[in-house]
Scaffold this active site. Structure first.
Site, short mmCIF file in Angstrom:
data_model
loop_
_atom_site.label_atom_id
_atom_site.label_comp_id
_atom_site.label_asym_id
_atom_site.label_seq_id
_atom_site.Cartn_x
_atom_site.Cartn_y
_atom_site.Cartn_z
N GLU A 114 38.49 -21.55 -3.87
CA GLU A 114 38.97 -21.15 -5.19
C GLU A 114 38.38 -22.10 -6.21
OE1 GLU A 114 43.17 -20.62 -5.47
OE2 GLU A 114 43.28 -19.33 -3.72
N HIS B 264 46.59 -19.20 -16.46
CA HIS B 264 45.72 -18.61 -15.46
C HIS B 264 44.70 -17.73 -16.18
CE1 HIS B 264 44.18 -16.67 -11.91
NE2 HIS B 264 44.89 -17.50 -11.15
N ARG C 181 40.35 -24.13 -13.68
CA ARG C 181 41.03 -23.08 -14.44
C ARG C 181 40.99 -23.30 -15.95
NH1 ARG C 181 46.30 -21.93 -10.59
NH2 ARG C 181 45.19 -20.65 -9.09
N HIS D 91 50.87 -19.88 -16.81
CA HIS D 91 50.95 -19.79 -15.35
C HIS D 91 51.69 -20.97 -14.72
CE1 HIS D 91 49.83 -18.72 -11.31
NE2 HIS D 91 49.08 -19.79 -11.13
N ARG E 123 46.02 -28.47 -13.11
CA ARG E 123 46.21 -28.31 -11.66
C ARG E 123 44.99 -27.68 -11.00
NH1 ARG E 123 48.36 -24.13 -8.11
NH2 ARG E 123 48.50 -22.72 -9.88
#
Length: 841
Positions: free
Chosen positions: A132, A252, A301, A362, A397
Site C-alpha cells: 500500500e 483518505h 496518503r 479518515h 499515518r
C-alpha cells in the site's frame, strides 16, 4: 451575551445504577477487545468489562479494508518498516514507539491469528502479502480480499463471547470518575435502551482504557461510522488529560464520490487497490501522480490527498478518477469483492468504468497522549487505538499501521495494568457545568470544519471556522441532557481544539496543509502541540520533538541533511546494545551517584572531524548538563586539539563515552580518508564521491561524513537512479534491451550505465545514458573514453572512474578529464580517527 465555555463535565442525571470491575474498556474495536482478551488471559480471576457504543461487532475496525502491516516476509526487515513509517510521519514519529510497533507487531499478529483471525493465503498456504502507499515492500496481510476489518472483528468478538468478559452494549461513555488523588477510577455512561441497565450509570474500576476510535464525524464527509464522534478525546480533555497533535487528521485520498453535497459516512476505496496497480487520472485522462512523487500513486496518503485536491482546484472539479479497468472482472470479484459490490451498488462497474473519488476525513494521527505502555497523563487512565497518540504516526499515518498499533499497544496496556495492579479507590463526586451544545448545530459544525479545517487550510479559513464554532456554543434555549446533545458537545469540543491547533501550527507537514505556510519548517515546528482543557478554555503548549535531543541539535542535523528521528533511533539501538538491562555496571559500582565531572573530547591524531552533533546528542541523552563545541564538522584538527567539552554526572559521561566515540571516531575516519583523496586530486576538475558500500544503518551518516571531508555523494538508494551493470545487461539480453526496459517502467528516471570495456561505449552512448561509469579501466583507456564522450555529447554526460583506484594513481586518473572518482572504501573500510574522552583532574 458571551458564548458559554466548553464544559469540563457533561450535564447528566445522577447515576441510577452502579457496576464494578477491575478493568473497564471503553470501545469494542481491535484495540479494546485485544486489551480485554489479553488481560483476561493474564488474570483469569479478574473482572473485565467492555463498554461499547453500538453492538459489540460495530465500530471502525470492521470497516478497515486494506489490511495489517507487519514484517512477515524473510526479505523484509523491521528497519525497513520503521524507515517507511518515519518517512510517512514527516519527522514527528516517536522512534521508540515505531520500533516497538515494527518489532513486536509480527508476534502480535500471529497471536491474533491464534485467536481465530483467518487471512488470505496463496495456493501454497503462505500468507498473501500486498503493498500500500508508502510501503516499499509487500508486507500487508488481508482477509476476504478487502474485508480485513470485518474478519478481525469477527474473530475478536467470538473470542470475547467465549471468555468470561462482561459486555455492555449501546452505552455512550460520558465522563471519567476520579478519586481524591486524581486517579482514574471508572466512568459514567448512558445506556441507550431498556433492560437491566438503562439510563445513566457508573462503572467503578481500578483502571480505565479508552479505545473509543476516531472522530471523523466532526467533518461532513468521512469514512468513519456514525458512532465516531470523538467521545474518547472529549472525555479525556474534560478530565484534564493531555491531547497531542490533534491537528493531524488524515484524509483518505480515494473515497467513492457519491455526488455533490453527499455527507456522512462515505464508502472507502482501499489503498490496496492502488497497491495492486490501479492509478489516478484527472478528467483529461492523464496520470498526475507520476510528476508528484517517486512512488507515484503509491506515495504516502498526505501526498496523494494534496495532489488530488490541487488537481481538483486547478480544474474546477469536485472529484478525480481511479482507473482499475485493466484488472478485469475476475480480479475485482476475487481480490476486492467488497469494494466491487459497493461500486456496483452505486451504479459503477469498476471493471469497465472509471471510479470517481475524492478525499474524505479518515484517520486521526493525534489523540490522547500516551507513553509506550499506553499510559496517559492521568494515573490509571490508558488509551489505545485511534483515540490515542502513541507517537507511531507522527504527522501522517502510514497505511495499514493502525490495526497493528491497536494490537501491539493493547497488549502492552494489559500487561502494564497486570504489572502495576492499581489500587482500588472511591470516586469523588464532581459538579457538572452547564453548557451542552444544541443538537441542531451538529451539521453546522461538520460543514464549517469541512470548509475551513480539512485538507486545505489557511489563516483566514481557520479563523472563520473558530468564529463559527464559538458562535455555535450559544443557544437561546435550554438544552436537555440526552444522547444527541452529549454527542454534539463532544463534536464541538473536539472541533474547537482541532481548529485551534491547526491555526497555531504555521507550517505544512504531513496531513496538515497550510496554504499560507506551504513548507515544512523544522526550525520552528519540529515539535508537538499539547492541549489541556481548563475552565477558561483550551490551553496549548508547544513541546519540542524528542525528549532526548534539544531543538538546536535537531535543527543542526536537519540542516546537514540528516533526519533527527533517524539519528535518535541509531542512538537508541547503540545504547540498547551497550547497556542491556543492568546498565554500565562498572560505573555504577565505582562512581558515587552524586559525583560530577568535566571532560574534554580530544583528537589523538590529525584528521578531519565529523559527527560532533551526533556525539553530543549521546552525551545529552544520558544526562550531560553542559556541552561546548571547540571544533566544527569538516574542520581539519591536530593531535591534542579539544573538539568538545562536556560536563555532568560522572556516571553519565562515562556511560555515554563508548557510544559517542564509536560514532565520532568512525565518521571522522570517513571524513579524514575522504579529505586525503580530495587533496590528492586538488587542482583538477574531478570530484571524489562515495558509493552505496556503507555499513547497515549508517548510510546517511557516512555519506554526511564524506561531505565533511570535501567529497560528494552518489546514490543514496537503489531507487534514486537506474544503474545498469553487466549482470543487468546479461539478464535483459543486451544493453539496448536493458535501457528500454528501464525507460518503459520508469520513464522519468535518470539512467546510468557501468561498462568495463572500451568497445561497449558507443552502444551505451547511442542509447542515451545520463552518466557513464568506467569500471577498472586503465588510465589510457579512461582518457580515450572521456575524449569520445566529450566529443559526442559536448560535456552533457558525466563520466565516473571506479575500481582499482589508489591514492597514488588518483591524480593521474583525475587528469584524464573524468568528472568523478568513485571510492567505495571511503565508507566501508575507512580507519577510525583516534579520539578520546579525558576527564579533568
Amino acid at each position: 451575551m458571551s458564548a458559554p465555555a466548553i464544559p469540563l463535565r457533561l450535564t447528566a442525571p445522577a447515576p441510577g445504577w452502579t457496576a464494578a470491575a477491575d478493568v473497564v474498556v471503553v470501545g469494542s474495536g481491535i484495540a479494546g477487545l485485544t486489551v480485554a482478551l489479553r488481560y483476561a488471559e493474564l488474570d483469569p480471576a479478574a473482572k473485565v468489562l467492555v463498554v461499547t457504543k453500538d453492538v459489540l461487532s460495530s465500530g471502525s475496525t470492521r470497516w478497515a479494508q486494506g489490511g495489517i502491516a507487519a514484517v512477515l516476509d524473510p526479505r523484509d526487515t523491521p528497519e525497513e518498516h520503521l524507515s517507511d513509517t518515519l518517512l510517512a510521519g514527516v519527522g514527528l514519529c516517536d522512534v521508540r514507539a515505531v520500533r516497538t510497533l515494527v518489532t513486536e507487531g509480527p508476534g502480535a499478529l500471529r497471536r491474533l491469528m491464534a485467536r481465530g483471525a483467518r487471512f488470505d493465503r496463496t495456493p501454497e498456504g503462505e500468507l498473501q502479502l500486498t503493498r500500500e502507499g508508502g510501503h516499499r515492500r509487500r508486507r500487508i496481510v488481508h482477509a476476504g480480499g478487502d474485508a480485513t476489518g470485518a474478519e478481525v472483528q469477527r474473530a475478536l468478538v467470538e473470542a470475547v463471547r467465549a471468555a468470561s468478559i462482561e459486555v455492555i452494549e449501546h452505552a455512550l461513555v460520558l465522563d471519567l470518575l476520579k478519586d481524591g488523588k486524581g486517579r482514574a477510577r471508572g466512568v459514567t455512561l448512558h445506556v441507550m435502551g431498556e433492560g437491566a441497565r438503562d439510563g445513566v450509570g457508573a462503572v467503578r474500576a481500578r483502571a480505565v482504557v479508552l479505545a473509543t476510535g476516531g472522530m471523523g464525524q466532526v467533518y461532513a464527509a468521512t469514512t468513519n461510522p456514525v458512532v465516531s464522534t470523538g467521545d474518547g478525546v472529549a472525555l479525556a480533555l474534560r478530565a484534564g488529560a493531555v491531547v497531542r497533535d490533534i491537528e493531524f487528521v488524515q484524509f483518505h485520498p480515494t473515497v467513492l464520490w457519491l455526488g455533490e453535497g453527499s455527507t456522512g459516512q462515505q464508502p472507502l476505496i482501499s489503498e490496496a487497490v492502488r497497491g495492486e496497480g490501479a492509478y489516478l487520472i484527472g478528467h483529461d485522462g492523464n496520470r498526475f501522480m507520476t510528476d508528484v512523487h517517486e512512488l507515484a500513486d503509491l506515495a504516502p496518503r498526505d501526498v496523494v490527498a494534496k495532489a488530488i485536491m490541487r488537481t481538483m482546484r486547478a480544474t474546477g472539479r469536485d472529484h478525480v478518477y481511479l482507473d482499475g479497468r485493466h484488472f478485469g472482472r475476475e480480479k475485482w470479484e476475487t481480490r476486492f469483492p467488497t469494494i466491487y459490490a459497493i461500486c456496483r451498488e452505486h451504479g459503477i462497474d469498476p471493471a469497465a468504468e472509471l471510479i470517481p473519488v475524492a478525499p474524505a476525513a479518515h484517520y486521526a494521527s493525534g489523540g490522547v497522549r500516551t507513553d509506550l505502555r499506553g499510559r496517559t497523563s492521568i494515573d490509571g487512565l490508558y488509551a489505545c487505538g485511534e483515540v490515542a497518540c502513541t507517537g507511531v504516526h507522527g504527522a501522517n499515518r502510514l497505511a495499514s499501521n493502525s490495526l497493528l498499533e491497536g494490537l501491539v499497544f493493547a497488549e502492552r496496556i494489559a500487561e502494564d495494568i497486570h504489572r502495576v495492579r492499581p489500587e482500588p479507590g472511591d470516586p469523588v463526586a464532581s459538579q457538572a457545568a452547564p453548557g451542552l451544545a444544541d443538537p441542531r448545530i451538529r451539521s453546522r459544525i461538520q460543514a464549517h470544519m469541512s470548509t475551513g479545517a480539512s485538507v486545505l487550510r489557511s489563516r483566514e479559513s481557520l479563523r472563520a471556522t473558530a468564529r463559527a464554532l464559538l458562535d455555535a456554543r450559544w443557544t437561546p434555549v435550554e438544552v436537555p441532557a440526552c444522547t444527541e446533545s452529549w454527542e454534539t458537545t463532544n463534536l464541538l469540543t473536539v472541533a474547537t481544539v482541532l481548529a485551534g491547533a491547526a491555526a497555531a501550527r504555521l507550517e505544512t507537514r504531513g496531513s496538515h496543509w497550510r496554504e499560507d505556510h506551504d513548507t515544512r519548517d523544522d526550525n520552528e515546528w519540529l515539535g508537538h502541540l499539547d492541549v489541556t482543557l481548563t475552565e477558561e478554555g483550551p490551553l496549548m503548549t508547544y513541546t519540542p520533538h524528542g525528549d532526548a535531543m534539544p531543538p538546536r541539535l535537531a535543527q543542526e542535523l536537519t540542516a546537514a541533511g540528516l533526519d533527527p528521528a533517524e539519528v535518535d533511533a541509531l542512538i537508541d539501538r547503540a545504547l540498547d546494545e551497550d547497556l542491556q538491562e543492568a546498565g554500565d555496571v562498572t560505573s555504577l559500582a565505582t562512581i558515587p551517584a552524586g559525583q560530577r565531572s568535566e571532560g574534554d573530547v580530544v583528537a589523538r591524531k590529525d584528521g578531519v572531524v565529523a559527527g560532533l552533533a551526533v556525539a553530543e546528542a549521546v552525551f545529552v541523552r544520558l544526562g550531560a548538563g553542559r556541552t561546548e563545541r571547540r571544533a566544527k564538522d569538516g574542520e581539519r584538527v591536530r593531535a591534542g586539539d579539544v573538539l568538545m567539552t562536556v560536563e555532568g554526572p560522572t556516571r553519565a559521561l562515562l556511560t555515554a563515552e563508548r557510544t559517542a566515540l564509536n560514532l565520532l571516531t568512525h565518521l571522522s575516519g570517513v571524513a579524514t580518508l575522504t579529505g586525503r583523496w580530495v587533496e590528492a586530486i586538488s587542482g583538477t576538475a574531478a570530484r571524489v564521491r562515495d558509493s552505496r558500500k556503507t555499513l547497515p544503518g549508517l548510510r546517511a551518516l557516512e555519506k554526511y561524513a564524506v561531505r565533511c571531508g570535501g567529497g560528494v555523494n552518489h546514490r543514496m538508494s537503489l531507487s534514486d537512479a537506474a544503474l545498469i551493470k553487466d549482470n543487468h545487461v546479461v539478464a535483459a539480453g543486451g544493453v539496448a534491451e536493458a535501457f528500454r526496459a528501464v525507460r518503459d517502467r520508469y520513464p522519468d528516471l535518470p539512467i546510468e550505465v557501468e561498462i568495463d570495456r572500451l568497445d561497449q561505449l558507443e552502444a551505451v552512448l547511442d542509447e542515451g545514458a545520463r552518466e557513464i561509469l568506467l569500471d577498472n579501466f586503465t588510465i589510457e583507456d579512461t582518457a580515450r573514453a572521456v575524449q569520445v564522450v566529450k566529443n559526442r555529447t559536448k560535456n552533457r554526460i558525466a563520466v565516473e572512474a571506479s575500481g582499482g583506484l589508489t591514492l597514488e594513481s588518483a591524480r593521474a586518473v583525475a587528469e584524464t578529464g573524468v568528472d568523478y572518482l568513485a571510492v567505495g572504501a571511503l565508507t566501508h573500510s575507512a580507519p577510525a580517527l583516534d579520539i578520546a574522552l579525558d576527564l579533568r583532574g
